[in-house]
Design a protein around this motif. Sequence first.
Motif, PDB file in Angstrom:
ATOM      1  N   ARG A 155       4.187  -4.445   6.601  1.00 46.69           N
ATOM      2  CA  ARG A 155       3.467  -5.628   7.057  1.00 46.69           C
ATOM      3  C   ARG A 155       4.279  -6.853   6.671  1.00 46.69           C
ATOM      4  O   ARG A 155       4.741  -6.948   5.522  1.00 46.69           O
ATOM      5  CB  ARG A 155       2.082  -5.679   6.413  1.00 46.69           C
ATOM      6  N   GLU A 156       4.429  -7.750   7.570  1.00 45.22           N
ATOM      7  CA  GLU A 156       5.332  -8.873   7.320  1.00 45.22           C
ATOM      8  C   GLU A 156       4.656  -9.997   6.551  1.00 45.22           C
ATOM      9  O   GLU A 156       4.985 -11.176   6.753  1.00 45.22           O
ATOM     10  CB  GLU A 156       5.904  -9.362   8.647  1.00 45.22           C
ATOM     11  N   ASP A 157       3.684  -9.604   5.697  1.00 52.61           N
ATOM     12  CA  ASP A 157       3.090 -10.640   4.854  1.00 52.61           C
ATOM     13  C   ASP A 157       3.944 -10.884   3.608  1.00 52.61           C
ATOM     14  O   ASP A 157       3.659 -11.739   2.793  1.00 52.61           O
ATOM     15  CB  ASP A 157       1.646 -10.300   4.473  1.00 52.61           C
ATOM     16  N   SER A 158       4.986 -10.077   3.415  1.00 49.09           N
ATOM     17  CA  SER A 158       5.966 -10.366   2.357  1.00 49.09           C
ATOM     18  C   SER A 158       7.364 -10.284   2.975  1.00 49.09           C
ATOM     19  O   SER A 158       7.549  -9.688   4.036  1.00 49.09           O
ATOM     20  CB  SER A 158       5.841  -9.371   1.209  1.00 49.09           C
ATOM     21  N   ARG A 159       8.301 -10.842   2.293  1.00 55.40           N
ATOM     22  CA  ARG A 159       9.673 -10.832   2.839  1.00 55.40           C
ATOM     23  C   ARG A 159      10.273  -9.439   2.685  1.00 55.40           C
ATOM     24  O   ARG A 159       9.988  -8.738   1.713  1.00 55.40           O
ATOM     25  CB  ARG A 159      10.518 -11.872   2.109  1.00 55.40           C
ATOM     26  N   TRP A 192      10.395  -6.829  -0.569  1.00 53.99           N
ATOM     27  CA  TRP A 192       9.851  -5.461  -0.437  1.00 53.99           C
ATOM     28  C   TRP A 192      10.908  -4.421  -0.817  1.00 53.99           C
ATOM     29  O   TRP A 192      10.636  -3.451  -1.536  1.00 53.99           O
ATOM     30  CB  TRP A 192       9.393  -5.278   1.018  1.00 53.99           C
ATOM     31  N   ARG A 248       6.443 -11.224  -7.026  1.00 51.74           N
ATOM     32  CA  ARG A 248       6.033 -10.258  -5.979  1.00 51.74           C
ATOM     33  C   ARG A 248       6.705  -8.899  -6.177  1.00 51.74           C
ATOM     34  O   ARG A 248       6.101  -7.859  -5.920  1.00 51.74           O
ATOM     35  CB  ARG A 248       6.404 -10.821  -4.595  1.00 51.74           C
TER      36      ARG A 248
END
Lengths: 234, 181
Positions: B66-70, B74, B154
């Motif tokens: 999911r592109e809610d993090s870079r 990740w 993160r």
Amino acid sequence: MEKREQILAELQEVSQALAQINKTNVWSVPYAYFTNLPDIILGKIKEREGSFHLSSANPFKVPGGYFEGLADNILKKINTAKSEVYTDLEELAPVLNTISKNELFAVPEGYFEQVAFIAPKPQAKISSLSRTNKILCYAVAAGITGIMAVSSYLYFNNDTTQSGVAPINVAAAVDNLSEEDILTYLETNSTASDVINVNNTSDSALEVNGLLKEMPEEGIREFLNETSENGKKS
Amino acid sequence: MQLEDPELLHQFRQPETKEKAFTAIIKKYQEKLYWHIRRIVIDHDDANDVLQNMFIKTWNALENFREDSRLYTWLYRIATNESLTFLEQQKRRSAVSLSDVESGLSNKIKSDPGFDANKLEWKLQLAIQQLPEKQRIVFSLRYYDEMPYEEMSRVLETSEGALKASYHHAAKKIEDFILNH
């Protein structure tokens, strides 16, 4: 990335000595390592995916066209089963085939849902014997068996109850006789020579015993019975 | 010219460009990830194994990314977890404590062909190995990878404040080690 200067400034605040160290990479990697790495990784991924496909393949086989004809075969079997019943009725009672099989009777609403909850009728109580009762039963059985065993023994071994006369031990009875009784017997039952001999040897018990040995046992028994009857009378 | 992460992810989701996009992702991040892993496991062969395994896992997991993090955050998280799992497995296999594994890592540094005990750079490597595992990773991400605390938070799922404190403690301990050895 944060600017290198910011990170260096932060480090200088914490440790001046550390901030002065050159960040030269001391490690080495094999020649052209990074050049070849993407191909190596993709090769491994393909290899694994290939093995995944193989492992997921179904090892079992079915006859050709099995699934194409499966539905028709099942329907054919259903129709065959139906027609057998129909054919039987055509021969037995054709009119039954013309009547609808729909249920005419109705049941109260929710009846079948409630059936499962009908409580079973109470059954007669089956009580098992208690430990005390069991012991009592065994004791009664053992007592009956014992009485039967004793009765059997007495019945088969006690002659007294049959004849009414107790058996006589002749040897013991003779030992208990007085010399006078014996002489009286000899006088009444013996021959003359016996009497002479007895008189001559009246003092010798051995001679008396010798004479008794020559006498028949039946005669002695008779004498003893008479003697005992006389004794009882007197 | 390197493509941006969103474009690479888009290409990865297209069957016809999937492999090409994945190759581009490896090329873009392989060196950063390799050095991050290498600083944790020290040995090249171990680092190579961990790196390859993490990219193979990425191939399967990237579909659901999911592109809610870079992407790079990740990937760093996967690399860190894989490295720590590797050290844990080593500890279990040889039935030794983590401190034994750490002393083993120091021995690996000393056995490197280029090791020079008099050089500060090598002393620094030995000093880093004296740190607790978490501090070692925090220091490495901040000092070598120059990662902002926000990104690091993160990657390691730790608050920025805790990371700053950890980094400061680590830097002080390293300084003490270098000055006293």
